[in-house]
Design a protein around this motif. Structure first.
Motif, PDB file in Angstrom:
ATOM      1  N   SER A   1       4.070   3.390   7.983  1.00  0.00           N
ATOM      2  CA  SER A   1       3.893   4.644   7.252  1.00  0.00           C
ATOM      3  C   SER A   1       5.123   5.514   7.436  1.00  0.00           C
ATOM      4  CB  SER A   1       2.649   5.381   7.760  1.00  0.00           C
ATOM      5  OG  SER A   1       2.600   6.676   7.253  1.00  0.00           O
TER       6      SER A   1
ATOM      7  N   TRP B   1      -7.658   4.753   4.224  1.00  0.00           N
ATOM      8  CA  TRP B   1      -6.849   5.109   3.063  1.00  0.00           C
ATOM      9  C   TRP B   1      -6.785   6.615   2.815  1.00  0.00           C
ATOM     10  CZ3 TRP B   1     -10.293   7.572  -0.136  1.00  0.00           C
ATOM     11  CH2 TRP B   1     -11.646   7.271   0.065  1.00  0.00           C
TER      12      TRP B   1
ATOM     13  N   LEU C   1      -0.466  -3.288   5.363  1.00  0.00           N
ATOM     14  CA  LEU C   1       0.196  -1.988   5.319  1.00  0.00           C
ATOM     15  C   LEU C   1       1.526  -2.070   6.047  1.00  0.00           C
ATOM     16  CD1 LEU C   1      -2.805   0.328   6.232  1.00  0.00           C
ATOM     17  CD2 LEU C   1      -2.048  -0.387   3.975  1.00  0.00           C
TER      18      LEU C   1
ATOM     19  N   ILE D   1      -3.714   1.058  -6.200  1.00  0.00           N
ATOM     20  CA  ILE D   1      -4.255   1.774  -5.032  1.00  0.00           C
ATOM     21  C   ILE D   1      -5.767   1.637  -4.978  1.00  0.00           C
ATOM     22  CG2 ILE D   1      -4.561   4.064  -4.017  1.00  0.00           C
ATOM     23  CD1 ILE D   1      -1.785   4.771  -5.163  1.00  0.00           C
TER      24      ILE D   1
ATOM     25  N   ASP E   1      -3.392   8.747   3.827  1.00  0.00           N
ATOM     26  CA  ASP E   1      -2.217   8.519   2.987  1.00  0.00           C
ATOM     27  C   ASP E   1      -2.411   9.107   1.597  1.00  0.00           C
ATOM     28  OD1 ASP E   1      -0.643   7.197   4.863  1.00  0.00           O
ATOM     29  OD2 ASP E   1      -1.642   5.291   4.503  1.00  0.00           O
TER      30      ASP E   1
ATOM     31  N   VAL F   1      -5.803  -6.230   3.020  1.00  0.00           N
ATOM     32  CA  VAL F   1      -4.794  -5.220   2.717  1.00  0.00           C
ATOM     33  C   VAL F   1      -3.771  -5.197   3.840  1.00  0.00           C
ATOM     34  CG1 VAL F   1      -4.370  -2.791   2.245  1.00  0.00           C
ATOM     35  CG2 VAL F   1      -6.480  -3.867   1.462  1.00  0.00           C
TER      36      VAL F   1
ATOM     37  N   TRP G   1       0.823  -1.210   0.000  1.00  0.00           N
ATOM     38  CA  TRP G   1       0.000   0.000   0.000  1.00  0.00           C
ATOM     39  C   TRP G   1       0.857   1.261   0.000  1.00  0.00           C
ATOM     40  CZ3 TRP G   1      -4.351   2.423  -0.860  1.00  0.00           C
ATOM     41  CH2 TRP G   1      -4.577   3.654  -0.250  1.00  0.00           C
ATOM     42  N   LYS G   2       1.738   1.361   0.966  1.00  0.00           N
ATOM     43  CA  LYS G   2       2.549   2.562   1.070  1.00  0.00           C
ATOM     44  C   LYS G   2       3.540   2.675  -0.080  1.00  0.00           C
ATOM     45  CE  LYS G   2       2.911   6.248   3.361  1.00  0.00           C
ATOM     46  NZ  LYS G   2       1.731   7.088   3.609  1.00  0.00           N
TER      47      LYS G   2
ATOM     48  N   SER H   1       2.995   1.736  -3.125  1.00  0.00           N
ATOM     49  CA  SER H   1       2.254   2.247  -4.286  1.00  0.00           C
ATOM     50  C   SER H   1       2.019   3.742  -4.173  1.00  0.00           C
ATOM     51  CB  SER H   1       0.920   1.505  -4.412  1.00  0.00           C
ATOM     52  OG  SER H   1       1.122   0.119  -4.566  1.00  0.00           O
TER      53      SER H   1
ATOM     54  N   LYS I   1      -6.891  -1.794  -3.816  1.00  0.00           N
ATOM     55  CA  LYS I   1      -6.712  -1.987  -2.373  1.00  0.00           C
ATOM     56  C   LYS I   1      -7.793  -1.261  -1.572  1.00  0.00           C
ATOM     57  CE  LYS I   1      -1.709  -2.753  -2.504  1.00  0.00           C
ATOM     58  NZ  LYS I   1      -1.720  -3.074  -3.941  1.00  0.00           N
ATOM     59  N   VAL I   2      -8.178  -0.082  -2.025  1.00  0.00           N
ATOM     60  CA  VAL I   2      -9.246   0.648  -1.339  1.00  0.00           C
ATOM     61  C   VAL I   2     -10.566  -0.090  -1.469  1.00  0.00           C
ATOM     62  CG1 VAL I   2     -10.571   2.797  -1.308  1.00  0.00           C
ATOM     63  CG2 VAL I   2      -8.095   2.874  -1.593  1.00  0.00           C
TER      64      VAL I   2
END
Length: 633
Positions: A183, A210, A180, A167, A213, A178, A137-138, A140, A170-171
């Motif tokens: 961060s 989401w 993560l 992205i 981010d 998902v 996730w991060k 991307s 994933k949302v």
């Protein structure tokens, strides 16, 4: 954050007199210039992996010792070139979401393909990008954010589109699916190998996990990503609205309560934009706001009225397009009952008028509110061939939608009652503006239907404030202003204040005294039947004397200077003297100045004076009770 290491040799690059070289027993035979920097390198390791360098070397003439190659338009600059050069020498390099875009563009520029050598840099970057970067996730988010430095290259290589798709997927997927990594902005960095397992995974705890981010993205990339998320159709509109609100608070200039841009925030925004001028910063903010408006969910209530009105204030300040302003006004009108008076105080920055607040845009909002509150048709629509065909499910759906529309229209009645209180509170605020035209004040007041105001206390308070702030109004203008007031809907406290208000026209004072005396006479129970002259006057005003007045109250908070005080009211003699003074002032008016019902001023006064003895005594008794109560206080 995930990373990948390539090569095993130690870093042997060094700098001597502004020239980058690599330590080797073999003398260099190639000079490459990249955007002002010079590299003293060797042909063999570079040309064996870079097809573009092979072609350039074959085309350029050879000097006695070194062949010079110019690369002025190299994507990624010296950092990306040195990364590719170290890969050619077998020196260890580290790739992550922060530099994969520049490395991929540089490898594409140098044509480091599989046709030149198996396992070349382009192939390894694609494997890392597809198997690791797009799965995180991060990773991307960071990769997509870094594409803004190479917009054309990223589009041609489909890096941007693949990040957006990753992205959005994933949302739209279930949060439990998902994973993560740490961060980089709030939890610090946690580097993990692409082939290794993550030391710690963070599961999203809230439905809108989401949004924070994604708020780090620029408006162009954010807009495209939100469009992809909305097209999935799985995210509730209120979550989309919350994400937009978070993004707006992150990037739009801070709008103060009075509707003006915070100077410190504007200065910080200008500093963040390097050497951009103020006009360029304003243009960026305008584009950002208009993009946010285009992303607003269509569903009613997806975003709050307060947020929409803040956007409208910002649109006024940033001089946004009229289409964006109208769209915001339309959306506010759909849920105006949830707004507050302070939200409607939109500053006017137009040079056409000197008013403090933008009354015209509020008028448009009220018009939109009244349009969506109209009653549905009395019968559901039917097709011409409907009677000849069998009743289908579509017909049943029409009936169901018709019933739902009737329910929504009945609910709009309560919303109109709320909006009426809101408008009266708004009128009290704008009435203090000495530059506010009378016509606009009346237009705002009359935009609400008569039945929506259960009482006229707040409206009377607004009129009283307007009269105090506009002492230069003539008698005809004051009459015109007071026509919007219904004396029958004033509470006892409001009537007592209006009866001694010297700013009101004589006709209004007479009506207040007359209606209050008539109601007091009936409410006292001692007069079973009113005289014929009173009944005639009451009938002209549409009053049923047998019906007691409804209980009235006012809940609008107002400044202390504009509050009414029952204590210290004038005595009946003082009231009558005030009335005689107003009669004397009106002597110069035409005696034929009749009310719409055809009853003249003097005939109305004669009817008032011709009251029987018992109602007169009751009115005097009422005044004496009020005076004694005020003395006790």
């Amino acid at each position: 954050m995930k990373f990948m290491k390539l090569g095993s040799r130690p870093d042997t690059f060094y700098t001597t007199e502004a020239v980058r070289s690599v330590s080797s027993e073999v003398s260099s035979d190639l000079i490459i210039q990249v955007k002002g920097s010079r590299y003293l390198l060797h042909k063999f390791p570079l040309l064996s992996k870079c097809l573009r360098l092979q072609r350039l070397c074959s085309e350029s003439p050879e000097s006695s010792q070194h062949q010079i190659i110019q690369l002025p338009d190299f994507p990624g600059g010296v950092e990306a070139f040195e990364l590719c050069a170290k890969f050619c020498y077998g020196i260890t390099i580290t790739l992550s979401a922060y530099n994969i875009v520049s490395a991929r563009c540089a490898a594409e520029y140098l044509q480091m393909t599989e046709d030149v050598e198996k396992g070349n840099l382009m192939y390894k970057l694609e494997v890392f990008f597809n198997s690791c970067i797009l799965h995180g996730w991060k990773d991307s988010i960071v990769t997509l954010q870094s594409t803004k430095g190479f917009p054309l290259w990223s589009e041609d290589l489909a890096i941007t589109s693949r990040c957006i798709e990753a992205i959005a997927s994933k949302v739209l997927s279930h949060p439990s699916k998902v994973s993560l990594s740490h961060s980089y902005s709030r939890r610090g960095r946690d580097d993990i190998s692409c082939n290794g397992a993550e030391s710690q995974r963070y599961k999203p705890e809230t439905k809108g996990w989401w949004a924070e981010d994604m708020a780090e993205l620029g408006i162009d990339l954010y807009w495209r990503t939100m469009i992809a998320i909305k097209s999935g159709g799985k995210i509730p509109s209120n979550l989309l609205g919350d994400a937009l609100k978070l993004y707006a608070s992150r990037w739009l200039p801070n709008i103060s309560r009075d509707g003006y841009v915070n100077k410190k925030a504007a200065a910080a925004a200008a500093a963040d934009s390097d050497s951009d001028t103020t006009s360029e910063v304003t243009s960026k903010h305008r584009l950002l706001l208009e993009s946010i408006v285009s992303l607003l969910p269509a569903e009613k209530g997806a975003v709050s009225s307060s947020f929409l009105l803040k956007l409208l204030k910002a649109a006024n300040i940033l001089n946004a397009s009229s289409s964006s302003k109208m769209e915001l006004a339309r959306r506010v009108g759909l849920q105006l009952e949830d707004a507050r008076v302070s939200d409607l105080l939109i500053p006017s920055l137009s040079y056409a008028n000197d008013t403090l607040y933008d009354v015209d845009i509020v008028m448009i909002i009220l018009e939109q509110f009244m349009l969506q509150g109209q009653s549905p048709p009395t019968s559901p629509p039917r097709s011409k061939l409907g009677s000849e065909r069998r009743r289908s499910r579509s017909a049943e759906n029409i009936d169901f939608e018709f019933q739902e529309s009737r329910r929504s229209s009945s609910a709009s009645h309560s919303s109109k009652l709320k909006v009426a209180k809101l408008v009266d509170g708004y009128l009290q605020e704008i009435a203090r503006d000495v530059n506010l035209p009378l016509s606009k004040f009346i237009a705002i007041a009359e935009a609400i239907p008569h039945f929506a105001r259960l009482d006229h206390d707040d409206l009377y308070r607004a009129i009283d404030i307007y009269l105090k702030a506009h002492s230069d109004l003539n008698k005809s203008e004051r009459k015109r202003l007071c026509r919007i007031l219904d004396c029958k809907k004033l509470s006892m406290e409001a009537c007592m204040h209006a009866a001694q208000n010297e700013l009101l026209p004589l006709r209004v004072v007479v009506q207040v005294l007359f209606f209050e005396q008539a109601r007091a006479a009936v409410a006292g129970g001692k007069v079973t039947e009113l005289p014929s002259n009173l009944k005639a006057l009451l009938a002209t005003q549409g009053i049923d004397p047998s019906r007691p007045p409804p209980p009235l109250s006012s809940t609008t908070s107002i400044p202390a200077d504009d509050q009414w005080s029952v204590s210290g009211l004038k005595s009946p003699k003082s009231r009558m003297s005030t009335l005689r003074m107003k009669l004397a002032e009106d002597d110069d008016l035409d005696d034929n100045d009749l009310n719409p019902d055809g009853i003249g001023r003097h005939s109305r006064l004669k009817a008032l004076c011709a009251l029987p003895t018992r109602p007169k005594r009751m009115f005097s008794k009422l005044w004496s009770i009020n005076r004694s109560a005020s003395e006790k206080n």
